[in-house]
Design an enzyme around this catalytic site. Sequence first.
Site, mmCIF file in Angstrom:
data_model
loop_
_atom_site.group_PDB
_atom_site.id
_atom_site.type_symbol
_atom_site.label_atom_id
_atom_site.label_comp_id
_atom_site.label_asym_id
_atom_site.label_seq_id
_atom_site.Cartn_x
_atom_site.Cartn_y
_atom_site.Cartn_z
ATOM 1 N N ASP A 253 67.532 -24.514 4.916
ATOM 2 C CA ASP A 253 66.638 -24.103 3.590
ATOM 3 C C ASP A 253 65.679 -25.163 3.198
ATOM 4 O OD1 ASP A 253 68.148 -21.582 3.400
ATOM 5 O OD2 ASP A 253 69.706 -22.671 2.266
ATOM 6 N N TYR B 193 77.758 -29.844 9.858
ATOM 7 C CA TYR B 193 76.908 -30.473 8.848
ATOM 8 C C TYR B 193 77.636 -31.535 8.176
ATOM 9 C CZ TYR B 193 74.165 -25.951 8.831
ATOM 10 O OH TYR B 193 73.044 -24.956 9.065
#
Length: 269
Positions: A55, A111
């Site tokens: 994003d 992540y």
Amino acid sequence: MRVALKLAYIGTEFHGSQIQPNVETVEGELFKALRNLGIIESPKSANYTCAGRTDAGVHALEQVVAFDTDKLNLAIPRVINSELTPGIWVWAHAEVPLSFDARRDAVSRHYRYVMSGKEYDISKIREASKFLLGTHDFENFSRTNGEKSTVRTIERIDARIDGELIKIDVVGNSFLWNMVRKIVTALSMIGKGVRDTDWLLQMLNPEIYEEGIESAPAYGLTLLKVNYNEKIEWIEDNYSIRRAGDQNQKRILRHRVMAEVLEELISHE
């Protein structure tokens, strides 16, 4: 032939990784560079694939993309970087089978979220993270994006203190839209004592309990690594890595100066 690339980018400089009209994106800049160099004509004709979308504001150290090309001599980091904006850099490449799909062949994604650690009880965060391991329905930890299933598997969550910061590593097979950032929000709430593990267990049972929670800020999240079962012979470009390091040192200095300026604005001295 088919080529895979590892690229990194500063997510706050782009409106996400996926190409969109009228805004600057990572893929938009990459496609422009590849076309300018004659490496591909279009993403579609080159069978372009990407390991995963990030994003707006989310960074990457090891995003993986792949495409078909007959210009192997040009599809290398330092050549591609010559056409890229400084916020993106390619640092490794490899020849891969024609069947290689950067997204579908990925077996896990890693992540890391970085946040201020002053307000949180790290022991509570670590204890709560254990309940998220394994396969669960993460509907309460995502934004609806038309996914057929909201069931995902988390392989590992590690939380540690690093100076004044907390770093949370999350590894899983795949992730829903905003899933990692919402997990961080949930763990942060527990770390502050606002919520407890009973609430977290309820959140993992969306059929009987629904609650929307905000996503943690995007700027703290980085896609660190994408893992594949098949062995890929990556060739790293030390020049490109060194050049990117020099540019990022300049960014670090700028942010340090800005931090001091903001401190002065607060103190009024």
